[in-house]
Write an enzyme that holds these catalytic residues in place. Structure first.
Site, PDB file in Angstrom:
ATOM      1  N   TRP A 273      -8.706  -0.240 -11.025  1.00 33.96           N
ATOM      2  CA  TRP A 273      -8.001  -1.467 -10.671  1.00 33.96           C
ATOM      3  C   TRP A 273      -8.564  -2.184  -9.497  1.00 33.96           C
ATOM      4  O   TRP A 273      -8.540  -3.332  -9.373  1.00 33.96           O
ATOM      5  CB  TRP A 273      -6.566  -1.164 -10.425  1.00 33.96           C
ATOM      6  CG  TRP A 273      -5.567  -1.217 -11.499  1.00 33.96           C
ATOM      7  CD1 TRP A 273      -4.852  -0.317 -12.166  1.00 33.96           C
ATOM      8  CD2 TRP A 273      -5.095  -2.414 -12.125  1.00 33.96           C
ATOM      9  NE1 TRP A 273      -4.224  -0.724 -13.334  1.00 33.96           N
ATOM     10  CE2 TRP A 273      -4.002  -1.939 -13.170  1.00 33.96           C
ATOM     11  CE3 TRP A 273      -5.277  -3.771 -11.861  1.00 33.96           C
ATOM     12  CZ2 TRP A 273      -3.620  -2.952 -14.107  1.00 33.96           C
ATOM     13  CZ3 TRP A 273      -4.753  -4.806 -12.558  1.00 33.96           C
ATOM     14  CH2 TRP A 273      -3.825  -4.319 -13.708  1.00 33.96           C
ATOM     15  N   TRP A 354       4.574 -16.154  -2.315  1.00 31.76           N
ATOM     16  CA  TRP A 354       3.586 -14.770  -2.249  1.00 31.76           C
ATOM     17  C   TRP A 354       2.697 -14.786  -0.857  1.00 31.76           C
ATOM     18  O   TRP A 354       2.263 -13.950  -0.434  1.00 31.76           O
ATOM     19  CB  TRP A 354       3.116 -14.161  -3.525  1.00 31.76           C
ATOM     20  CG  TRP A 354       2.262 -15.406  -4.176  1.00 31.76           C
ATOM     21  CD1 TRP A 354       2.367 -16.425  -4.968  1.00 31.76           C
ATOM     22  CD2 TRP A 354       0.639 -15.462  -3.840  1.00 31.76           C
ATOM     23  NE1 TRP A 354       1.272 -17.187  -5.265  1.00 31.76           N
ATOM     24  CE2 TRP A 354      -0.070 -16.399  -4.557  1.00 31.76           C
ATOM     25  CE3 TRP A 354      -0.353 -14.546  -3.074  1.00 31.76           C
ATOM     26  CZ2 TRP A 354      -1.416 -16.707  -4.754  1.00 31.76           C
ATOM     27  CZ3 TRP A 354      -1.498 -14.901  -3.063  1.00 31.76           C
ATOM     28  CH2 TRP A 354      -2.172 -16.011  -3.812  1.00 31.76           C
ATOM     29  N   TRP A 377      -0.608  -9.364  -4.825  1.00 29.87           N
ATOM     30  CA  TRP A 377       0.436 -10.176  -4.856  1.00 29.87           C
ATOM     31  C   TRP A 377       0.707 -10.967  -6.045  1.00 29.87           C
ATOM     32  O   TRP A 377       1.722 -11.296  -6.246  1.00 29.87           O
ATOM     33  CB  TRP A 377       0.304 -10.970  -3.449  1.00 29.87           C
ATOM     34  CG  TRP A 377       0.667 -10.195  -2.436  1.00 29.87           C
ATOM     35  CD1 TRP A 377       0.102  -9.375  -1.369  1.00 29.87           C
ATOM     36  CD2 TRP A 377       2.175 -10.021  -1.926  1.00 29.87           C
ATOM     37  NE1 TRP A 377       0.918  -8.710  -0.716  1.00 29.87           N
ATOM     38  CE2 TRP A 377       2.334  -8.917  -0.595  1.00 29.87           C
ATOM     39  CE3 TRP A 377       3.351 -10.497  -2.419  1.00 29.87           C
ATOM     40  CZ2 TRP A 377       3.524  -8.768  -0.139  1.00 29.87           C
ATOM     41  CZ3 TRP A 377       4.772 -10.243  -1.666  1.00 29.87           C
ATOM     42  CH2 TRP A 377       4.593  -9.223  -0.765  1.00 29.87           C
TER      43      TRP A 377
HETATM   44  P1  FAD Z   1      -4.236   6.103  -5.035  1.00 32.03           P
HETATM   45  O1  FAD Z   1      -2.999   6.180  -5.916  1.00 32.03           O
HETATM   46  O2  FAD Z   1      -4.427   7.539  -4.410  1.00 32.03           O
HETATM   47  O3  FAD Z   1      -5.398   5.303  -5.594  1.00 32.03           O
HETATM   48  C1  FAD Z   1      -6.759   5.442  -5.361  1.00 32.03           C
HETATM   49  C2  FAD Z   1      -7.562   4.199  -5.075  1.00 32.03           C
HETATM   50  O4  FAD Z   1      -7.257   3.344  -6.262  1.00 32.03           O
HETATM   51  C3  FAD Z   1      -6.740   3.536  -4.064  1.00 32.03           C
HETATM   52  O5  FAD Z   1      -7.162   4.183  -2.800  1.00 32.03           O
HETATM   53  C4  FAD Z   1      -7.025   1.924  -4.166  1.00 32.03           C
HETATM   54  O6  FAD Z   1      -8.524   1.860  -3.692  1.00 32.03           O
HETATM   55  C5  FAD Z   1      -7.149   2.060  -5.778  1.00 32.03           C
HETATM   56  N1  FAD Z   1      -5.995   1.440  -6.182  1.00 32.03           N
HETATM   57  C6  FAD Z   1      -4.731   2.127  -6.469  1.00 32.03           C
HETATM   58  N2  FAD Z   1      -3.650   1.358  -6.780  1.00 32.03           N
HETATM   59  C7  FAD Z   1      -4.448  -0.064  -6.792  1.00 32.03           C
HETATM   60  C8  FAD Z   1      -4.016  -1.208  -7.159  1.00 32.03           C
HETATM   61  N3  FAD Z   1      -2.653  -1.415  -7.682  1.00 32.03           N
HETATM   62  N4  FAD Z   1      -4.622  -2.133  -7.137  1.00 32.03           N
HETATM   63  C9  FAD Z   1      -6.066  -2.173  -6.860  1.00 32.03           C
HETATM   64  N5  FAD Z   1      -6.371  -1.016  -6.352  1.00 32.03           N
HETATM   65  C10 FAD Z   1      -5.798   0.129  -6.628  1.00 32.03           C
HETATM   66  N6  FAD Z   1      -4.605  -1.994  -2.146  1.00 32.03           N
HETATM   67  C11 FAD Z   1      -5.467  -2.210  -1.028  1.00 32.03           C
HETATM   68  O7  FAD Z   1      -6.608  -1.048  -1.015  1.00 32.03           O
HETATM   69  N7  FAD Z   1      -5.164  -3.127  -0.335  1.00 32.03           N
HETATM   70  C12 FAD Z   1      -4.681  -4.012  -0.276  1.00 32.03           C
HETATM   71  O8  FAD Z   1      -4.585  -4.857   0.680  1.00 32.03           O
HETATM   72  C13 FAD Z   1      -3.532  -3.794  -1.069  1.00 32.03           C
HETATM   73  N8  FAD Z   1      -2.370  -4.630  -1.013  1.00 32.03           N
HETATM   74  C14 FAD Z   1      -1.515  -4.528  -2.200  1.00 32.03           C
HETATM   75  C15 FAD Z   1      -0.490  -5.576  -1.942  1.00 32.03           C
HETATM   76  C16 FAD Z   1       0.656  -5.292  -3.109  1.00 32.03           C
HETATM   77  C17 FAD Z   1       1.838  -6.287  -3.035  1.00 32.03           C
HETATM   78  C18 FAD Z   1       0.740  -4.263  -3.816  1.00 32.03           C
HETATM   79  C19 FAD Z   1       1.804  -4.199  -4.999  1.00 32.03           C
HETATM   80  C20 FAD Z   1      -0.521  -3.285  -4.045  1.00 32.03           C
HETATM   81  C21 FAD Z   1      -1.522  -3.402  -2.995  1.00 32.03           C
HETATM   82  N9  FAD Z   1      -2.811  -2.604  -3.081  1.00 32.03           N
HETATM   83  C22 FAD Z   1      -3.489  -2.727  -2.041  1.00 32.03           C
HETATM   84  C23 FAD Z   1      -2.894  -1.611  -4.118  1.00 32.03           C
HETATM   85  C24 FAD Z   1      -2.101  -0.092  -3.873  1.00 32.03           C
HETATM   86  O9  FAD Z   1      -0.908  -0.209  -3.445  1.00 32.03           O
HETATM   87  C25 FAD Z   1      -2.967   0.751  -3.061  1.00 32.03           C
HETATM   88  O10 FAD Z   1      -4.304   0.635  -3.135  1.00 32.03           O
HETATM   89  C26 FAD Z   1      -2.560   2.228  -2.771  1.00 32.03           C
HETATM   90  O11 FAD Z   1      -1.178   2.093  -2.287  1.00 32.03           O
HETATM   91  C27 FAD Z   1      -3.168   2.859  -1.978  1.00 32.03           C
HETATM   92  O12 FAD Z   1      -2.976   4.258  -1.740  1.00 32.03           O
HETATM   93  P2  FAD Z   1      -3.967   5.163  -2.241  1.00 32.03           P
HETATM   94  O13 FAD Z   1      -5.314   5.247  -1.616  1.00 32.03           O
HETATM   95  O14 FAD Z   1      -3.173   6.544  -1.777  1.00 32.03           O
HETATM   96  O15 FAD Z   1      -3.693   5.106  -3.767  1.00 32.03           O
END
Ligand code: FAD
Length: 468
Positions: A273, A354, A377
């Site tokens: 993603w 948004w 978003w």
């Molecule tokens: P994990 O579940 O451990 O996932 C591993 C990695 O996968 C993450 O570190 C991230 O790089 C990627 N990833 C996971 N979920 C997503 C996703 N939905 N979209 C894209 N990549 C993803 N993520 C950001 O890095 N920066 C942002 O500015 C950001 N803004 C967001 C805004 C909204 C409204 C929403 C719904 C999601 C957003 N995310 C963003 C995506 C996601 O929420 C975070 O990447 C995730 O919560 C990071 O936590 P983690 O590293 O523990 O994720």
């Protein structure tokens, strides 16, 4: 004979291991490691407060890894590079490409200087697993559906990560007097200053985080990733954004972990993603500001500053929303499930654009990332590529009851509700007076009443969306 010097231009790749530009430059000769604080982003996308603070600590860590030889400059990258090229008779610039539109323009401008001065330009893809240009449909157009993109990329594992180039610390520009404190990255509001107590920043911390995640939380990730109290996710997002760890390092470490394939695949899919969002931004450069589906351009958004403030400060009266917004304020992070809930609430129940949510996240998140933030978003708004259907409106009450069943997450960030039983925790306005009294809650005083009626605002949103 005079030694040839190459610049390694650090930007969102603040690490030494698996850094293709750094490794290639090290094999070439002497290195001048450079970081330029270049304020070239458009006003709406200037670095947020939390990003600045993280950057400060990240540069400090990289500075240490390079034995103090990271050369810091401020100003226009083209001008800085031009003067370094002249001063040190530079023959090569090595860098890892960045994909924000202004970073691409910044690269183009420096490339022009290189062409004019005969400096060789070596650009690598260090920060993503696949470069956005290499994944295309047969007709050379770009993928707009995540599953199709994932199916195309999944069979091509990213490069095998390289180790740190041994004993390479680079050359110090002794004529340069700029220090990290001159970047003034820590001067902003006090409420953001707690980063260090919550996060360890830098390449070493990123590797530790990955090891911890694989050992403790990867197993069970597929189910656990939706439950904010379980902390089953990796929290690698800020490290990935600043390039303190590469996605290739994560991919291979996860791939060879002794954990069930369903959990591994679920995790790697999330990493994809991240690739997909960068890919979309590369192919649709206005992703961060323009609706991908232009039917949304005439949507009747509300300008309600009171609602917006209540949402930002975690005072909406919906406990799961408030817990998420306070987690964001306190830690610079919010769990993904809760991000979806709070975003849906802002857009669909408060009917606020948004862009407002995007901007608040941009300022508060330690992982603020243009591609990920914009894509997500737009996903929630329904205006994006492969977005959530318009009728998907997250209900913060049922989401809380389902994903924070025991209420641990919500009680942690909304402590004024800590004595309320699970039965009423996510809908305190339905609790009998006596129950509230026993829990020490006075709605409207110690905790807000709901600022909108969920069912009514949902109905209105559906009507508006249907008109599209
Ligand atoms: P994990 O579940 O451990 O996932 C591993 C990695 O996968 C993450 O570190 C991230 O790089 C990627 N990833 C996971 N979920 C997503 C996703 N939905 N979209 C894209 N990549 C993803 N993520 C950001 O890095 N920066 C942002 O500015 C950001 N803004 C967001 C805004 C909204 C409204 C929403 C719904 C999601 C957003 N995310 C963003 C995506 C996601 O929420 C975070 O990447 C995730 O919560 C990071 O936590 P983690 O590293 O523990 O994720």
């Amino acid at each position: 004979m005079k030694k040839e010097i190459s610049i390694v231009w650090f930007r969102q790749d603040l690490r030494l291991s698996d850094n293709p530009a750094f490794v290639a430059a090290a094999a070439h000769g002497e290195i001048l490691p450079v970081y330029i604080l270049d304020d070239c982003a458009p006003v709406a996308c200037k670095m947020g407060n939390r990003s600045k603070i993280w950057l400060h600590h990240s540069l400090k860590a990289l500075q240490e890894s390079l034995g103090g030889n990271l050369n810091l400059y401020k100003g226009n990258s083209r001008v800085v590079m031009q003067s370094l090229i002249e001063q040190y008779d530079i023959k090569n610039i090595f860098l890892n490409s960045c994909y924000e539109p202004w970073h691409a323009e910044q690269e183009d401008a420096v490339k022009v200087v290189c062409n004019q001065t005969g400096v060789a330009w070596h650009a690598f893809n260090g920060n993503y697993m696949w470069s956005p240009e290499e994944v295309l449909k047969n007709d050379r157009s770009f993928y707009k559906v995540f599953t199709a993109y994932k199916n195309k990329t999944y069979g091509y594992p990213p490069r095998v990560p390289s180790k740190i180039a041994k004993n390479v610390i680079g050359k110090k520009d002794n004529t340069n007097k700029i220090t990290l404190s001159d970047f003034d990255l820590l001067s902003e509001s006090q409420q953001y200053q707690n980063i260090e107590s919550v996060w360890a920043v830098g390449e070493k911390a990123a590797q530790k985080k990955l090891t911890f995640f694989i050992k403790n939380n990867l197993s069970g990730y597929k189910q656990g990733r939706d439950y904010p109290a379980q902390e089953h996710t990796s929290k690698l997002s800020p490290y990935l954004h600043f390039g303190e760890i590469s996605p290739a390092q994560i991919w291979h470490a996860v791939d060879k972990a002794d954990v069930g394939s369903a959990d591994k695949q679920a995790f790697l899919s999330e990493l994809i993603w991240r690739e997909f969002s960068c890919y979309l931004l590369h192919h649709f450069k206005a992703l961060y500001k323009d609706n991908f589906k232009n039917a949304f351009d005439n949507f009747a958004w509300k300008d309600n500053q009171d609602f917006l403030k209540a949402w930002q400060s975690g005072m909406t009266g919906y406990p799961l929303v408030d817990a998420g917004m306070r987690q964001l304020l306190q830690t610079g992070y919010m769990h993904n499930r809760v991000r979806m809930v709070v975003a849906s609430f802002l857009i669909k129940n408060l009917n606020i654009h948004w862009h407002e949510g995007r901007d608040w996240f941009w300022d508060c998140l330690v992982d603020a990332d243009l591609a990920n933030n914009s894509m997500n978003w737009q996903w929630v708004a329904g205006s994006g590529v492969d977005a959530a259907p318009y009728f998907r409106i997250f209900n913060p009450t049922t989401q809380g009851e389902k994903f924070d069943r025991d209420g641990d997450y919500t009680r942690k960030f909304v402590p004024e509700l800590k004595n309320l039983s699970n039965k009423y925790l996510f809908k305190p306005w339905t609790a009998p007076e006596k129950v509230l009294e026993e829990a020490g809650i006075v709605l409207g005083k110690t905790y807000p009443k709901p600022i909108v009626d969920f069912a009514g605002s949902r109905k209105k949103a559906l009507e508006l969306y249907k008109k599209l």
